[in-house]
Design a protein around this motif. Structure first.
Motif, PDB file in Angstrom:
ATOM      1  N   TRP A   1      26.441 -20.383 -85.329  1.00 30.15           N
ATOM      2  CA  TRP A   1      27.893 -20.499 -85.641  1.00 30.15           C
ATOM      3  C   TRP A   1      27.926 -19.084 -86.163  1.00 30.15           C
ATOM      4  CZ3 TRP A   1      31.462 -23.082 -83.053  1.00 30.15           C
ATOM      5  CH2 TRP A   1      33.700 -22.380 -83.759  1.00 30.15           C
TER       6      TRP A   1
ATOM      7  N   ARG B   1      40.168 -19.723 -75.424  1.00 23.42           N
ATOM      8  CA  ARG B   1      39.722 -19.144 -75.866  1.00 23.42           C
ATOM      9  C   ARG B   1      39.237 -17.737 -74.601  1.00 23.42           C
ATOM     10  NH1 ARG B   1      36.146 -16.575 -80.103  1.00 23.42           N
ATOM     11  NH2 ARG B   1      34.539 -15.672 -79.803  1.00 23.42           N
ATOM     12  N   THR B   2      39.145 -18.023 -73.251  1.00 24.83           N
ATOM     13  CA  THR B   2      39.183 -17.416 -72.409  1.00 24.83           C
ATOM     14  C   THR B   2      40.576 -16.948 -72.208  1.00 24.83           C
ATOM     15  OG1 THR B   2      38.288 -18.807 -70.989  1.00 24.83           O
ATOM     16  CG2 THR B   2      36.750 -17.922 -72.228  1.00 24.83           C
TER      17      THR B   2
ATOM     18  N   PRO C   1      26.696 -21.877 -75.762  1.00 22.44           N
ATOM     19  CA  PRO C   1      27.616 -23.105 -74.894  1.00 22.44           C
ATOM     20  C   PRO C   1      26.864 -24.702 -74.929  1.00 22.44           C
ATOM     21  CG  PRO C   1      27.994 -21.503 -73.368  1.00 22.44           C
ATOM     22  CD  PRO C   1      27.281 -20.626 -75.290  1.00 22.44           C
TER      23      PRO C   1
ATOM     24  N   TRP D   1      38.627 -24.383 -74.925  1.00 19.29           N
ATOM     25  CA  TRP D   1      37.706 -23.566 -74.264  1.00 19.29           C
ATOM     26  C   TRP D   1      39.075 -22.171 -73.276  1.00 19.29           C
ATOM     27  CZ3 TRP D   1      34.186 -20.754 -76.866  1.00 19.29           C
ATOM     28  CH2 TRP D   1      33.280 -19.552 -76.365  1.00 19.29           C
ATOM     29  N   LEU D   2      38.618 -22.997 -71.747  1.00 19.05           N
ATOM     30  CA  LEU D   2      39.710 -22.337 -71.529  1.00 19.05           C
ATOM     31  C   LEU D   2      40.668 -21.992 -71.109  1.00 19.05           C
ATOM     32  CD1 LEU D   2      38.221 -24.251 -67.761  1.00 19.05           C
ATOM     33  CD2 LEU D   2      37.532 -22.117 -68.550  1.00 19.05           C
TER      34      LEU D   2
ATOM     35  N   VAL E   1      37.153 -30.633 -73.926  1.00 18.48           N
ATOM     36  CA  VAL E   1      36.044 -29.028 -74.847  1.00 18.48           C
ATOM     37  C   VAL E   1      36.116 -28.110 -74.721  1.00 18.48           C
ATOM     38  CG1 VAL E   1      34.120 -27.984 -76.448  1.00 18.48           C
ATOM     39  CG2 VAL E   1      34.448 -30.390 -76.985  1.00 18.48           C
ATOM     40  N   ALA E   2      35.787 -28.307 -72.813  1.00 18.18           N
ATOM     41  CA  ALA E   2      35.543 -27.226 -71.595  1.00 18.18           C
ATOM     42  C   ALA E   2      37.003 -26.339 -72.048  1.00 18.18           C
ATOM     43  CB  ALA E   2      34.992 -27.646 -70.781  1.00 18.18           C
TER      44      ALA E   2
ATOM     45  N   CYS F   1      27.482 -24.951 -67.154  1.00 18.30           N
ATOM     46  CA  CYS F   1      27.315 -22.924 -68.203  1.00 18.30           C
ATOM     47  C   CYS F   1      26.030 -21.962 -67.099  1.00 18.30           C
ATOM     48  CB  CYS F   1      26.585 -23.689 -69.440  1.00 18.30           C
ATOM     49  SG  CYS F   1      27.146 -24.571 -70.616  1.00 18.30           S
TER      50      CYS F   1
ATOM     51  N   TYR G   1      28.462 -16.486 -79.892  1.00 19.13           N
ATOM     52  CA  TYR G   1      28.340 -17.576 -78.844  1.00 19.13           C
ATOM     53  C   TYR G   1      26.599 -18.817 -77.724  1.00 19.13           C
ATOM     54  CZ  TYR G   1      30.112 -18.637 -73.729  1.00 19.13           C
ATOM     55  OH  TYR G   1      30.434 -18.947 -72.744  1.00 19.13           O
TER      56      TYR G   1
END
Length: 426
Positions: free
Chosen positions: A369, A235-236, A374, A231-232, A227-228, A183, A372
């Motif tokens: 929630w 989400r991003t 992390p 997210w990648l 989870v990461a 992070c 953001y």
């Protein structure tokens, strides 16, 4: 007198003190065998600092929403109310439990009373966690190399290499350190040569988690990686980074399995352990089998005491009665309490107490929630996974680890008077 104190104990100085006591708490998690009081010093110091800051300067800053902090007090109140059910012979155990649970009373109030810690202080504390974990991992690895054959053989007998703190909590600290490092790097909180050094620590800790080969640590590490990855991708939309992470999820375990005898031996031991579940007497020798039967016994206790439980102090004798009745092949010295925090709470406080515990512990995460956060998400995921296989909050180190880093992540959510132009670790 008050004016003199106010001029000496300024808010910046008190925030430095709060950072110092937070550092004591973090380092204290790694000194349980030779300086056990250090985390308590840190927590008491945090409480004293927060109260002093509020009394001297409370009118000069706005405290954050108390709904993020006060629900934790419900957990302490549940433990306190269990005294009504506690037998007279177990009052001493009840008092010890109340002392153990004091952080749920002290730490949330301390963080709530304090103004927001500066971003640089928060960054320092997370880097301190990573650095201290890396140092402890280095010392553990050195001891492993000195006793290579002996420790490798231990893994075939459901044991692991010595660590500070105990291997379960330490493996969770390793996963959190990896998550915190990623992070900080992703948000460019550390740049230049510092970023290169931090990347090196993160990668080394990820490999060390496989050398340590603790099931809880490995599961939390890979769940956080998934989870990461999600997210990648969703989400991003950073597909290149997602591809690199996916490659790492294949490369790291493959290399680790070929390099580390501890991981191979733990894998073999786990397969053997799982094959013994149907044999009750195997609970005397196999850790996973013992846990399975602890769950069965605990469910019987819950059936007999569904609403209010038996009280935290009376779990041990109540479990022992049912072990003797239902599983006489298990020897008394292998009776264990249910290795699941939710089931443990249901036995101790009943289904009503379990609901109160869940609300008190998770309300802060739900209230944040969908903002953001992390680090807060990472800690909640790690701790929740540990709850499924351990009674994490029933030891000083486990409770301190779980609660402190949730509160430290919440600290990044506090609004600052002036924007600092950089990411607040949250």
């Amino acid at each position: 007198m008050a004016f003199s104190l106010r001029s000496e104990l300024t808010i910046p100085r008190l925030l430095v003190a709060a950072t110092f006591f937070s550092a004591c708490t973090i380092v204290g998690l790694f000194t349980s065998s030779f300086f056990r009081v250090l985390p308590s010093i840190g927590m008491i110091g945090m409480a004293a600092t927060g109260l002093t800051c509020f009394l001297l300067h409370g009118q000069h800053y706005q405290r954050t929403n108390r709904s993020n902090y006060l629900p934790f007090l419900l957990i302490f109140l549940v433990h306190a109310s269990a005294g009504v059910l506690t037998s007279s012979a177990r009052i001493g155990e009840y008092i010890r439990d109340l002392v153990l649970q004091l952080p749920f009373l002290v730490l949330p109030l301390a963080f709530w009373l304090l103004p927001p810690l500066p971003t640089r202080n928060l960054r320092f504390l997370w880097l301190l966690l990573i650095g201290t974990t890396a140092l402890a991992a280095l010392l553990s690895t050195g001891n492993y190399l000195l006793h290579f054959d002996q420790i490798n053989e231990m893994y075939l007998r459901s044991k692991v290499m010595p660590t500070e703190p105990d291997h379960i909590r330490f493996s969770l600290l390793v996963t959190l350190s990896v998550a915190a490092g990623v992070c900080l790097l992703a948000h460019r909180s550390v740049v230049g040569k510092g970023a290169m050094g931090l990347w090196a620590l993160v990668i080394c800790l990820a490999f060390y988690q496989h050398l340590l080969a603790v099931r809880s640590g490995l599961v939390t590490l890979y769940v956080m990686a998934v989870v990461a990855l999600l997210w990648l991708v969703f989400r991003t939309r950073q597909y290149q980074q997602a591809l690199l992470l996916a490659a790492g999820l294949v490369f790291v375990p493959a290399v680790s399995y070929s390099l580390f005898p501890t991981l191979r031996n733990k894998s073999a031991n786990t397969r053997e352990d799982m094959g013994q579940v149907d044999n009750t007497a195997s609970a005397n020798n196999y850790s996973l089998v013992g846990r399975v039967y602890s769950y069965k016994v605990a469910l019987e206790v819950v059936k007999d005491n569904p609403w209010f439980g038996v009280g935290r102090a009376d779990i041990e004798p109540e479990m022992a009665l049912r072990y003797q009745r239902d599983y006489p092949n298990i020897r008394p010295n292998f009776y264990i309490q249910p290795h699941n925090q939710f089931l443990f709470s249901a036995v101790a406080f009943g289904l009503i107490g379990l609901v109160v515990f869940i609300v008190g512990f998770y309300y802060a995460g739900l209230s944040v929630w969908p903002r953001y956060a992390p680090l807060l998400l990472a800690q909640y995921v790690i701790v929740t996974l540990s709850f499924l296989v351990e009674y994490t909050l029933e030891t000083q180190i486990g409770l301190g680890y779980a609660l402190f880093f949730i509160l430290l992540a919440l600290e990044g959510q506090k609004p600052v008077p002036q924007p600092e132009g950089e990411w607040r670790p949250v």
